[in-house]
Design a protein around this motif. Structure first.
Motif, PDB file in Angstrom:
ATOM      1  N   ILE A  27      11.268 -37.545 -54.826  1.00  0.00           N
ATOM      2  CA  ILE A  27      12.157 -38.696 -54.922  1.00  0.00           C
ATOM      3  C   ILE A  27      12.875 -38.728 -56.260  1.00  0.00           C
ATOM      4  CG2 ILE A  27      12.153 -41.227 -55.117  1.00  0.00           C
ATOM      5  CD1 ILE A  27      10.147 -41.285 -52.823  1.00  0.00           C
ATOM      6  N   ALA A  28      12.192 -38.331 -57.316  1.00  0.00           N
ATOM      7  CA  ALA A  28      12.787 -38.351 -58.646  1.00  0.00           C
ATOM      8  C   ALA A  28      13.954 -37.385 -58.794  1.00  0.00           C
ATOM      9  CB  ALA A  28      11.728 -38.033 -59.703  1.00  0.00           C
ATOM     10  N   GLU A  29      14.138 -36.485 -57.824  1.00  0.00           N
ATOM     11  CA  GLU A  29      15.248 -35.531 -57.855  1.00  0.00           C
ATOM     12  C   GLU A  29      16.334 -35.876 -56.843  1.00  0.00           C
ATOM     13  OE1 GLU A  29      13.726 -31.595 -57.393  1.00  0.00           O
ATOM     14  OE2 GLU A  29      12.253 -31.816 -59.018  1.00  0.00           O
ATOM     15  N   ALA A  30      16.173 -36.989 -56.136  1.00  0.00           N
ATOM     16  CA  ALA A  30      17.079 -37.338 -55.050  1.00  0.00           C
ATOM     17  C   ALA A  30      17.976 -38.512 -55.430  1.00  0.00           C
ATOM     18  CB  ALA A  30      16.279 -37.681 -53.793  1.00  0.00           C
ATOM     19  N   THR A  31      19.235 -38.428 -55.037  1.00  0.00           N
ATOM     20  CA  THR A  31      20.194 -39.504 -55.298  1.00  0.00           C
ATOM     21  C   THR A  31      20.330 -40.378 -54.062  1.00  0.00           C
ATOM     22  OG1 THR A  31      22.053 -38.117 -54.604  1.00  0.00           O
ATOM     23  CG2 THR A  31      21.474 -38.109 -56.937  1.00  0.00           C
ATOM     24  N   ALA A  32      20.432 -41.678 -54.284  1.00  0.00           N
ATOM     25  CA  ALA A  32      20.451 -42.639 -53.190  1.00  0.00           C
ATOM     26  C   ALA A  32      21.655 -43.559 -53.288  1.00  0.00           C
ATOM     27  CB  ALA A  32      19.168 -43.474 -53.206  1.00  0.00           C
ATOM     28  N   LEU A  33      22.156 -43.966 -52.136  1.00  0.00           N
ATOM     29  CA  LEU A  33      23.081 -45.081 -52.029  1.00  0.00           C
ATOM     30  C   LEU A  33      22.400 -46.151 -51.184  1.00  0.00           C
ATOM     31  CD1 LEU A  33      26.535 -43.409 -51.260  1.00  0.00           C
ATOM     32  CD2 LEU A  33      25.814 -44.463 -53.414  1.00  0.00           C
ATOM     33  N   CYS A  34      22.410 -47.377 -51.659  1.00  0.00           N
ATOM     34  CA  CYS A  34      21.848 -48.460 -50.857  1.00  0.00           C
ATOM     35  C   CYS A  34      22.980 -49.274 -50.238  1.00  0.00           C
ATOM     36  CB  CYS A  34      20.889 -49.331 -51.667  1.00  0.00           C
ATOM     37  SG  CYS A  34      21.652 -50.384 -52.920  1.00  0.00           S
ATOM     38  N   ILE A  35      22.749 -49.709 -49.006  1.00  0.00           N
ATOM     39  CA  ILE A  35      23.759 -50.427 -48.225  1.00  0.00           C
ATOM     40  C   ILE A  35      23.216 -51.813 -47.899  1.00  0.00           C
ATOM     41  CG2 ILE A  35      25.108 -50.432 -46.094  1.00  0.00           C
ATOM     42  CD1 ILE A  35      24.935 -47.374 -46.093  1.00  0.00           C
ATOM     43  N   PRO A  36      23.695 -52.864 -48.567  1.00  0.00           N
ATOM     44  CA  PRO A  36      23.161 -54.213 -48.353  1.00  0.00           C
ATOM     45  C   PRO A  36      23.860 -55.002 -47.243  1.00  0.00           C
ATOM     46  CG  PRO A  36      24.675 -54.247 -50.203  1.00  0.00           C
ATOM     47  CD  PRO A  36      24.627 -52.822 -49.720  1.00  0.00           C
ATOM     48  N   THR A  37      24.867 -54.421 -46.597  1.00  0.00           N
ATOM     49  CA  THR A  37      25.805 -55.157 -45.745  1.00  0.00           C
ATOM     50  C   THR A  37      25.144 -56.009 -44.675  1.00  0.00           C
ATOM     51  OG1 THR A  37      27.396 -53.367 -46.102  1.00  0.00           O
ATOM     52  CG2 THR A  37      27.844 -54.891 -44.284  1.00  0.00           C
ATOM     53  N   ALA A  38      24.115 -55.498 -44.001  1.00  0.00           N
ATOM     54  CA  ALA A  38      23.531 -56.216 -42.864  1.00  0.00           C
ATOM     55  C   ALA A  38      23.037 -57.602 -43.245  1.00  0.00           C
ATOM     56  CB  ALA A  38      22.383 -55.406 -42.266  1.00  0.00           C
ATOM     57  N   GLY A  39      22.593 -57.758 -44.478  1.00  0.00           N
ATOM     58  CA  GLY A  39      22.044 -59.031 -44.904  1.00  0.00           C
ATOM     59  C   GLY A  39      23.040 -60.176 -44.861  1.00  0.00           C
ATOM     60  N   TYR A  40      24.309 -59.868 -45.059  1.00  0.00           N
ATOM     61  CA  TYR A  40      25.312 -60.933 -45.091  1.00  0.00           C
ATOM     62  C   TYR A  40      25.604 -61.504 -43.704  1.00  0.00           C
ATOM     63  CZ  TYR A  40      26.070 -59.191 -49.791  1.00  0.00           C
ATOM     64  OH  TYR A  40      25.884 -58.779 -51.099  1.00  0.00           O
ATOM     65  N   GLY A  41      25.224 -60.784 -42.661  1.00  0.00           N
ATOM     66  CA  GLY A  41      25.516 -61.252 -41.314  1.00  0.00           C
ATOM     67  C   GLY A  41      24.437 -62.081 -40.676  1.00  0.00           C
ATOM     68  N   HIS A  42      23.271 -62.179 -41.305  1.00  0.00           N
ATOM     69  CA  HIS A  42      22.139 -62.882 -40.687  1.00  0.00           C
ATOM     70  C   HIS A  42      22.062 -64.318 -41.199  1.00  0.00           C
ATOM     71  CE1 HIS A  42      18.090 -63.792 -39.287  1.00  0.00           C
ATOM     72  NE2 HIS A  42      18.191 -62.739 -38.503  1.00  0.00           N
ATOM     73  N   PRO A  43      21.847 -65.281 -40.309  1.00  0.00           N
ATOM     74  CA  PRO A  43      21.855 -66.687 -40.742  1.00  0.00           C
ATOM     75  C   PRO A  43      20.713 -67.072 -41.670  1.00  0.00           C
ATOM     76  CG  PRO A  43      21.169 -66.500 -38.440  1.00  0.00           C
ATOM     77  CD  PRO A  43      21.670 -65.150 -38.847  1.00  0.00           C
ATOM     78  N   GLN A  44      19.661 -66.261 -41.754  1.00  0.00           N
ATOM     79  CA  GLN A  44      18.524 -66.614 -42.594  1.00  0.00           C
ATOM     80  C   GLN A  44      18.522 -65.871 -43.933  1.00  0.00           C
ATOM     81  OE1 GLN A  44      14.992 -66.060 -40.219  1.00  0.00           O
ATOM     82  NE2 GLN A  44      15.513 -67.720 -38.819  1.00  0.00           N
ATOM     83  N   THR A  45      19.610 -65.173 -44.253  1.00  0.00           N
ATOM     84  CA  THR A  45      19.664 -64.472 -45.529  1.00  0.00           C
ATOM     85  C   THR A  45      20.753 -65.069 -46.418  1.00  0.00           C
ATOM     86  OG1 THR A  45      21.200 -62.812 -44.659  1.00  0.00           O
ATOM     87  CG2 THR A  45      18.850 -62.323 -44.503  1.00  0.00           C
ATOM     88  N   ASN A  46      20.706 -64.714 -47.695  1.00  0.00           N
ATOM     89  CA  ASN A  46      21.668 -65.246 -48.663  1.00  0.00           C
ATOM     90  C   ASN A  46      21.837 -64.222 -49.786  1.00  0.00           C
ATOM     91  OD1 ASN A  46      19.574 -65.700 -50.715  1.00  0.00           O
ATOM     92  ND2 ASN A  46      18.888 -67.386 -49.401  1.00  0.00           N
ATOM     93  N   PRO A  47      22.723 -64.471 -50.751  1.00  0.00           N
ATOM     94  CA  PRO A  47      22.958 -63.479 -51.806  1.00  0.00           C
ATOM     95  C   PRO A  47      21.724 -63.101 -52.614  1.00  0.00           C
ATOM     96  CG  PRO A  47      24.751 -65.055 -51.744  1.00  0.00           C
ATOM     97  CD  PRO A  47      23.703 -65.573 -50.802  1.00  0.00           C
ATOM     98  N   THR A  48      20.738 -63.987 -52.681  1.00  0.00           N
ATOM     99  CA  THR A  48      19.510 -63.641 -53.399  1.00  0.00           C
ATOM    100  C   THR A  48      18.790 -62.478 -52.733  1.00  0.00           C
ATOM    101  OG1 THR A  48      19.235 -65.933 -54.127  1.00  0.00           O
ATOM    102  CG2 THR A  48      17.285 -64.529 -54.209  1.00  0.00           C
ATOM    103  N   HIS A  49      18.778 -62.483 -51.399  1.00  0.00           N
ATOM    104  CA  HIS A  49      18.147 -61.371 -50.682  1.00  0.00           C
ATOM    105  C   HIS A  49      18.858 -60.054 -50.982  1.00  0.00           C
ATOM    106  CE1 HIS A  49      16.843 -64.882 -48.238  1.00  0.00           C
ATOM    107  NE2 HIS A  49      15.735 -64.181 -48.128  1.00  0.00           N
ATOM    108  N   ALA A  50      20.195 -60.090 -51.036  1.00  0.00           N
ATOM    109  CA  ALA A  50      20.951 -58.875 -51.344  1.00  0.00           C
ATOM    110  C   ALA A  50      20.599 -58.369 -52.740  1.00  0.00           C
ATOM    111  CB  ALA A  50      22.447 -59.148 -51.234  1.00  0.00           C
ATOM    112  N   TRP A  51      20.501 -59.275 -53.704  1.00  0.00           N
ATOM    113  CA  TRP A  51      20.165 -58.867 -55.065  1.00  0.00           C
ATOM    114  C   TRP A  51      18.777 -58.251 -55.127  1.00  0.00           C
ATOM    115  CZ3 TRP A  51      16.193 -60.386 -58.302  1.00  0.00           C
ATOM    116  CH2 TRP A  51      16.255 -59.882 -59.602  1.00  0.00           C
TER     117      TRP A  51
END
Length: 226
Positions: A27-51
């Motif tokens: 893992i320490a040699e691997a590059t990652a992109l994280c995708i937070p998009t799904a969280g914005y569409g759910h009624p029980q999530t908010n910007p804190t969850h994305a952070w």
């Protein structure tokens, strides 16, 4: 593309080992992109969850905090406005895409709108690690039980990169609806195979086939013949 479809991230050593196997490197040699998009569409999530997801402050769903060489943020709703020539190389250069939970239909919509869905078949060595909705988006359908955000099509169809559906968070103490009985009813409304998986379970999919990785419990459902 190689898939690790989880209910709640890299929760245990077995799922961690499956991730390493897919990456083919530490893992320490691997590059990652994280995708937070799904969280914005759910009624029980908010910007804190994305952070919390982006910053690795979500210990119940380990994803970005695993010790990656680097982690970037890929927000799908921004991609149509910046041009493919900018963002496609970012995706192609990443070893792994870490995809947050939330609403699978919202995520699927923006994967199509952004062009990411069309790019996925060309990413032969990239690892997709889905968390809940980030896993469900790869299936043919979510089932009506998981429709919250209403897509323009009015359908519960997702991307269909695998041929089975996923019922996540089986028997989760904070989700009283997510029982095996309700999973069986959900599966009966689908036309294809399906899995109910708890938070200690993941489904690994490669060209070699499918493997359930679990230190918890899960169940496979097959469609009933008419």
């Amino acid at each position: 593309m190689k898939l690790l479809l989880t209910s709640a991230g890299i929760k245990n050593p077995s799922i961690h080992d499956a991730l390493l196997d897919l990456l083919g490197k530490p893992i320490a040699e691997a590059t990652a992109l994280c995708i937070p998009t799904a969280g914005y569409g759910h009624p029980q999530t908010n910007p804190t969850h994305a952070w919390r997801f982006i910053s690795g402050q979500e210990p119940q769903c380990p994803m970005t905090e695993l010790g990656w060489k680097s982690v970037g943020v890929l927000e799908l709703t921004a991609l149509p406005s910046i041009g493919r020539e900018r963002w496609v190389p970012w995706v192609q250069q990443a070893d792994v895409l870490l995809v947050n939970g939330g609403d699978a239909l919202y995520l699927g919509h923006w994967m199509r709108e952004s062009g990411l869905a069309d790019l996925l078949p060309s990413l032969r060595e990239t690892v997709w690690v889905g968390l809940s909705a980030g896993s469900m988006v790869m299936t043919p359908r979510t089932g009506k039980d998981f429709v919250a955000w209403q897509p323009p099509t009015g359908s519960d169809e997702t991307l269909g990169l695998v041929d089975f559906s996923i019922f996540p968070h089986l028997d989760h103490p904070d989700l009283p609806h997510n029982t095996l009985t309700n999973a069986e009813k959900w599966a009966a409304g689908l036309s294809g195979p399906a899995y109910a998986i708890d938070d200690e379970t993941a489904i690994k999919v490669t060209d070699s086939g499918l493997e359930v990785i679990s230190e918890g419990h899960w169940k496979r459902f097959t469609p009933q013949q008419p």
